[in-house]
Design a protein around this motif. Sequence first.
Motif, PDB file in Angstrom:
ATOM      1  N   VAL A 203       0.835  -1.201   0.000  1.00 60.17           N
ATOM      2  CA  VAL A 203       0.000   0.000   0.000  1.00 60.17           C
ATOM      3  C   VAL A 203       0.869   1.250   0.000  1.00 60.17           C
ATOM      4  CG1 VAL A 203      -1.768   1.279   1.258  1.00 60.17           C
ATOM      5  CG2 VAL A 203      -1.884  -1.214   1.153  1.00 60.17           C
ATOM      6  N   ARG A 204       1.918   1.228   0.818  1.00 59.48           N
ATOM      7  CA  ARG A 204       2.823   2.376   0.941  1.00 59.48           C
ATOM      8  C   ARG A 204       3.450   2.744  -0.401  1.00 59.48           C
ATOM      9  NH1 ARG A 204       6.551   5.221   0.224  1.00 59.48           N
ATOM     10  NH2 ARG A 204       8.092   6.099   1.673  1.00 59.48           N
ATOM     11  N   SER A 209      -4.165  -1.137  -3.195  1.00 59.93           N
ATOM     12  CA  SER A 209      -4.960  -0.464  -2.176  1.00 59.93           C
ATOM     13  C   SER A 209      -5.278  -1.470  -1.078  1.00 59.93           C
ATOM     14  CB  SER A 209      -6.263   0.068  -2.778  1.00 59.93           C
ATOM     15  OG  SER A 209      -7.109  -1.016  -3.146  1.00 59.93           O
ATOM     16  N   THR A 210      -5.853  -0.992   0.025  1.00 61.01           N
ATOM     17  CA  THR A 210      -6.233  -1.929   1.086  1.00 61.01           C
ATOM     18  C   THR A 210      -7.246  -2.948   0.572  1.00 61.01           C
ATOM     19  OG1 THR A 210      -7.959  -0.393   1.862  1.00 61.01           O
ATOM     20  CG2 THR A 210      -5.804  -0.285   2.946  1.00 61.01           C
ATOM     21  N   GLN A 211      -8.148  -2.517  -0.331  1.00 63.13           N
ATOM     22  CA  GLN A 211      -9.127  -3.461  -0.865  1.00 63.13           C
ATOM     23  C   GLN A 211      -8.464  -4.469  -1.796  1.00 63.13           C
ATOM     24  OE1 GLN A 211     -12.927  -1.977  -1.862  1.00 63.13           O
ATOM     25  NE2 GLN A 211     -13.413  -3.612  -3.302  1.00 63.13           N
ATOM     26  N   ASP A 212      -7.469  -4.042  -2.572  1.00 59.94           N
ATOM     27  CA  ASP A 212      -6.752  -4.981  -3.435  1.00 59.94           C
ATOM     28  C   ASP A 212      -6.103  -6.089  -2.611  1.00 59.94           C
ATOM     29  OD1 ASP A 212      -7.391  -3.490  -5.682  1.00 59.94           O
ATOM     30  OD2 ASP A 212      -5.523  -2.326  -5.612  1.00 59.94           O
ATOM     31  N   VAL A 213      -5.466  -5.702  -1.506  1.00 56.86           N
ATOM     32  CA  VAL A 213      -4.812  -6.696  -0.655  1.00 56.86           C
ATOM     33  C   VAL A 213      -5.856  -7.654  -0.071  1.00 56.86           C
ATOM     34  CG1 VAL A 213      -3.507  -7.045   1.480  1.00 56.86           C
ATOM     35  CG2 VAL A 213      -2.853  -5.210  -0.105  1.00 56.86           C
ATOM     36  N   ASP A 214      -6.958  -7.099   0.449  1.00 62.96           N
ATOM     37  CA  ASP A 214      -7.992  -7.954   1.025  1.00 62.96           C
ATOM     38  C   ASP A 214      -8.607  -8.873  -0.020  1.00 62.96           C
ATOM     39  OD1 ASP A 214      -7.547  -6.889   3.485  1.00 62.96           O
ATOM     40  OD2 ASP A 214      -9.358  -5.654   3.550  1.00 62.96           O
TER      41      ASP A 214
END
Length: 494
Positions: A203-204, A209-214
């Motif tokens: 993300v950094r 994005s946080t949603q991509d990771v989830d």
Amino acid sequence: MEQIKQAAVIGGGVIGAGWVARLIENGIQVRIYDPDPTAPHKLAAVLGNSRHAYSKLTMAPRRPEAHFEFTADLASAVQAAEWIVEAVPERLDLKQAIYREIEQAASPRAVIASSTSGILPTDLQAGLQYPERLLVAHPFNPVYLLPLVELVGGQATAAQTVQRALDFYRSLGMHPLHIKKEIEAFIADRLLEAVWRESLWLVRDGIASTQDVDDAIRYGFGLRWAQMGLFETYRIAGGEAGMRHFMEQFGPCLTWPWTKLTEVPEFNDELVDLIAGQSDAQSGHYSIRELERIRDNNLIAILQALKTYDWGAGKALAAYEKAQYDAAALSSLSGITTRLDKSQPIKTVERTVPTDWTDYNNHMNESRYLQVSSEATDAFMRLLGVDAAYVEAGGSYFTVETHLRHLDEVRALEPIVVTTQVLAGSGKKLHLFNRIQHADGRLLATAEHLLIHVSLKNRSSSLPSAAVASKLTEFAHAHAQLPRPDGAGRAIGG
């Protein structure tokens, strides 16, 4: 196995409240100490979710919820406790101070189980008068649903304490994982920490994005991990050649610069704002309680699905559900045998209609009438001696034909009663007639079942044991004097 009847929970936050929910659901009385004046309100919110979850988690009859209460001081909470759950903030000095207070008031035999997510139990034990009764029992949120609990003993923890903990947590429907060597953060959180660090970098650096990771987790490997874990998943990835082939093929990748696990991004306000902002955009339109309910519903579906195939966490639920059925049957039989009148139909089920048994009209749906009748038949078979031990030895009755009549309606939370009459019982056959009634006397449905005794060793019909046959004959002769039930022998439209 030791039966724990009274527990104490010190700390009523998310984890402490989750422990309260699981304990009282399993018939264990709990006294809670938390100086936070909002703790009762927080607990009520958690219990609202846990009760919703348990109404859907298993079809086994739920035992009555045990009593719980908040106490004005710690001593009152622990003085009668057999099991003491410590769930206070992650500060070693605070936890040790709590233990000193516990030892002044609690029984020396009471186990102290810390919910710490990373502090070594040997450090927690320092200064204890009875260090042998302390261990770590690290759960996962929501405690009332997720079965894993990591058990870690310290240098002074007695082997008997560990064994007591293994037995106790299994009785709560959990999967206790005994970690035999102390290490900070134990197993699960160390794995999570590795994924968390890499995710922060993704993300950094603007890669995801946080949603991509989830999404990468929940639509992909997360589903595999939920039922096979890491190593078994990779063993399958190796194909017919198994884990060795996988290691030979992918082992060299460990030296490639794929990840930044050896580095940690600077944890500054910019990173916090980035993560928090994306997380808000991802799911900020749900309240936390809504997300918890969604989470719980999904976990229930996964656990029930895994139970169907006797796999992974489903094994723990299956074992727990069997124990619940056995306990309910024993309780029911105890009540039946104390008031048994063989000259009359036998009361085999007495319960209220659960909220999730109803349709959009709030009426109990068709499938639940059959389930209730099945429970009545099962209770009657246990009365004959066809219990878990009998089935384990290789005998049982299988239903070969059923006729169900729907006569009236019943709503959620209304009481129902089922009585069972033997129409015939000789040789391999068992012919039963179940009346499903409202507690007010209205006849809701009738269910007629023909069952055949079967040998589970060869899956073919067989004669029951002499003891079962003798009991069945007694009932058959007594019920032969009763009037034939209205509707017996009918087919559809008959």
